[in-house]
Design an enzyme around this catalytic site. Structure first.
Site, PDB file in Angstrom:
ATOM      1  CB  ALA A   1      -1.264   0.032   1.055  1.00 37.20           C
TER       2      ALA A   1
ATOM      3  N   GLY B   1       0.261   5.285   0.907  1.00 33.15           N
ATOM      4  CA  GLY B   1      -0.485   6.551   1.853  1.00 33.15           C
ATOM      5  C   GLY B   1       0.748   7.934   1.624  1.00 33.15           C
TER       6      GLY B   1
ATOM      7  CG  MET C   1       2.934  10.611   6.434  1.00 33.47           C
ATOM      8  SD  MET C   1       2.426  10.582   8.390  1.00 33.47           S
ATOM      9  CE  MET C   1       1.223   9.141   8.538  1.00 33.47           C
TER      10      MET C   1
ATOM     11  CB  THR D   1       5.602   3.322   0.081  1.00 36.91           C
ATOM     12  OG1 THR D   1       4.846   4.487  -0.140  1.00 36.91           O
ATOM     13  CG2 THR D   1       5.055   2.058  -0.958  1.00 36.91           C
TER      14      THR D   1
ATOM     15  CG  ASP E   1      -4.475   9.113  10.943  1.00 36.68           C
ATOM     16  OD1 ASP E   1      -5.186   9.091  11.512  1.00 36.68           O
ATOM     17  OD2 ASP E   1      -3.773   8.821  10.319  1.00 36.68           O
TER      18      ASP E   1
END
Length: 722
Positions: A26, A28, A30, A32, A142
């Site tokens: 994946a 994102g 910020m 990988t 988060d």
């Protein structure tokens, strides 16, 4: 494109001479994430490689190291473990436990709204792991469905501890990190985050799980952030009719805008969550929600709906990222919040970043301080992310000018509606009398109000203590204090029936005397019938006691010839007796039939052996075929099965009876050599005795006793040798 190329180039390579990258999982805002194999320990891990703009920041890397160490010390079955952290040339990475499976976001995308039973079951381990982190002094910052990992074997874990904190505390601009759909109001406002900020995000996530949608929506993320600060999360039952009120209360407790009104941490929330799961009925837990309907939310003061081309609604924003705005980037005041005028979009997931640094003026380079003004009715000042800085200033100035024009127009309309001269001057004396009457009436009203609120029914009074008093005594105390009371009966385990448990409002509170006071009168403890536990296994009995909210009392074990071991034989108090919740119930449990040692009757005469076994409570079984034995007399017990150990009452012991030694024909060896005769007789099972005459010089058998007859095996044969 360069960053994508470098990230993909890691596949197949070795990071830090230890982690062999297998595939890309994946990407994102910020980092990988790759699937890698730890060459040293031969196990699969999740390798999170940070993007270069983070890896180049020494301050961030130092902070990340400290946060990774703190996260690594947190060992909990519902928290993804942090295994390692380091740098390999330009790469900065985190090594985490690899969870093969999917995320809660995948579940929500597939199923939409979940039943309360499934939603509470999925969020329970998340809150348990969060509670462990809070107890260790860690804050996640988060919480979102993407960070809830569900393994193929059913394990549920919360991931990415410490990363958001490391980034948010290492950016000089004070950039705010987090997915806008789940951000708490205090994080949006730039205040200090604590465990209650995570609780808010859990509440938003639970709302989404039971309704299939997020509580706040907007065309751009800043609209969603504004609603977190200025709006209240509605009860999920508005979207899902029939949803239990306890779930409404749980969601709204977690998402209260005031942190002081939320659960203090994950452990406090976990206790209430499990209480609700236990007390809801099956019908409430298995409520099947309708398909999630996208219902427009109440209008809020928000930016104009002009998202940049290629962006998606804020409800779809799930990624987490941050941006460091340039020093000359203009910022604007929106709803009391300072916002940067830049938004970023990665992979179709726009993310808004709120800055908490020093505020800049609310006017752009093309306007002046005199042009700026406070937005009317919460109107939005500026359109973040729409055009160049000069455009922002121009738009702000024009809006301010339009507001001034509207104010002037309203002033002109009010002036036009106000007459400048009266047509009837009236009588001055009459007007004076009217004023006197008005003043007298006002004085009387003030006197009445003063009496009412000072000495009358509206005056304040303190509720007297009435606990453990009779109803008559309590009502007299309240009447003396100026209060009227009503009575309601309640169950109470500690206060005797007929006595007052307490009052509402409570003793010591100050209220107006016209306000009603309710007395709670004890009916004694509430009693519940005990379930019948006899005949159940001990484990089933414990489950039944837990279901009836009773306590397990002392357990007594006893032998029983009919009940299997572990079966409840009796209980005290007996079933059906009404008792309080929590009453200890003693159980008598069977240990099974009492074991009986098997007596050894070998060598005894058959009749005596049978009597000995029967006296011990056992059954003697005689084998049908007796057996010859040279040592055991005929009619005596030669063997038994079992020969030792324990049996239960009525157990069988098989006896083998001896026929005594068998008879063997003795041949004649007279005239033969003694040595040959002795060997032949011993081969037949006899014992040989030799009597020598004249020293047995010739070695010849002269006589034999017995001879040519049948004698018992093992008999002694005497040979006379010359």
């Amino acid at each position: 494109m360069v960053q994508e190329y470098v990230s993909d180039a890691l596949v197949g390579n070795l990071v830090d001479n230890r982690y062999r990258v297998q595939s890309k999982l994946a990407r994102g805002g910020m980092s990988t994430v790759y699937l890698a194999t730890d060459q040293r320990l031969e196990r699969d891990v999740a390798l999170k490689v940070l993007h270069p703009h983070l890896a180049d920041d020494p301050q961030f890397l130092d902070r990340l190291g400290r946060e990774a160490k703190a996260a690594a010390r947190l060992s909990h079955p519902h928290v993804v473990g942090v295994l390692d952290q380091g740098e390999d040339g330009p790469l900065a990475y985190l090594v985490m436990e690899y969870i093969k499976g999917h995320t809660l976001r995948d579940v929500l995308n597939e199923k939409g709204a979940l039943s309360p039973r499934l939603a509470l079951a999925l969020i329970d381990p998340v809150v348990e792991g969060l509670g462990a982190a809070h107890a260790a002094g860690m804050i996640h910052r988060d919480i979102k469905p993407e960070n809830v990992l569900i393994a193929d074997d059913g394990r549920i874990k919360l991931g990415d501890f410490g990363l958001a904190r490391a980034i948010s505390t290492s950016t000089s601009t004070g950039a705010l990190i987090g997915t806008v759909a789940y951000l708490s109001p205090e994080l949006v406002l730039g205040k200090q985050a604590d465990a209650r900020s995570d609780i808010y995000s859990v509440g938003i996530m639970l709302y989404e799980m039971v309704t299939g949608r997020q509580p706040f929506d907007g065309e751009v993320p800043i609209q969603v952030a504004y609603q977190h600060v200025n709006s209240t999360v509605e009860a999920p039952s508005i979207q899902v009719p029939g949803l239990a009120a306890e779930i409404d209360e749980l969601v709204q407790w977690c998402t209260d805008r005031d942190p002081d009104k939320r659960p203090v941490d994950g452990n406090a929330l976990l206790s209430e969550l499990r209480h609700i799961r236990t007390n809801l009925s099956d019908a409430e837990l298995d409520l099947q929600p309708p398909a999630a309907v996208h219902r427009p939310l109440p209008a809020v003061a928000a930016p104009p709906s002009r998202p940049p081309a290629g962006t998606v609604p804020a409800s779809a924003v799930q990624d987490t990222a941050y941006v460091r705005p340039p020093n000359d980037m203009p910022t604007e005041v929106y709803g009391g919040l300072q916002q940067p005028t830049e938004m970023i979009s990665r992979g179709g997931n726009p993310t808004t970043v709120m800055t908490n640094g020093p505020r800049r003026p609310a006017y752009g380079p093309l306007s002046t301080p005199e042009d700026s003004s406070t937005p009317e009715d919460g109107a939005y000042q500026g359109a973040a992310g729409y055009g160049e800085p000069g455009d922002v200033g121009t738009a702000t100035s024009k809006r301010a000018q339009r507001k001034l024009d509207r104010d002037e127009e309203r002033a002109r309309q009010r002036a036009a509606a106000t007459p400048t001269k009266t047509l009837h001057e009236g009588n001055r004396r009459r007007r004076g009398l009217v004023w006197i009457v008005l003043l007298v009436v006002a004085a009387l009203l003030a006197a009445v109000a003063g009496w009412f609120f000072g000495m009358g029914p509206g005056s304040p009074g303190t509720i007297p203590p009435v606990a453990n008093k009779t109803v008559a005594e309590a009502q007299d105390l309240l009447r003396t204090a100026g209060f009227q009371s009503t009575v309601k009966d309640v169950f109470d385990d500690n206060v005797s029936p007929g006595l007052v448990v307490g009052s509402e409002p409570k003793a010591g509170e100050v209220i107006r005397k016209f306000q009603p006071v309710s007395l709670a009168v004890s009916k004694g403890p509430e009693l519940f019938p005990l379930p019948d536990l006899t005949g159940k296994t001990l484990d089933d009995a414990k489950t039944a006691l837990n279901g009836a909210e009773m306590a397990l009392g002392p357990i007594t074990e006893t032998f029983d010839e009919t009940a299997p071991a572990g079966t409840v034989l009796a209980q005290a108090p007996r079933s059906g007796n009404p008792v309080r919740h929590g009453t200890p119930v003693g159980l008598t449990v069977s240990k099974g039939p009492q074991p009986i040692p098997v007596p050894d009757v070998r060598g005894q005469e058959q009749g005596a052996a049978v009597k000995a076994l029967e006296a011990a409570g056992l059954k003697a079984v005689v084998a049908p075929d007796p057996v010859n034995d040279r040592t055991v007399p005929k009619g005596a017990v030669l063997a038994q099965d079992p020969a030792s150990g324990n049996l239960t009452k009525g157990g069988s012991v098989t006896l083998t009876i001896s026929k005594g030694p068998k008879l063997v024909q003795v041949p004649s060896f007279i005239g033969k050599q003694a040595s040959d005769a002795q060997k032949a007789l011993e081969d037949l099972g006899f014992k040989v005795q030799i009597d020598n005459i004249l020293g047995g010089f010739f070695g010849t058998v002269r006589a034999q006793d017995p001879v040519n007859t049948a004698v018992p095996e093992g008999s002694v044969i005497t040979l006379t040798v010359v």
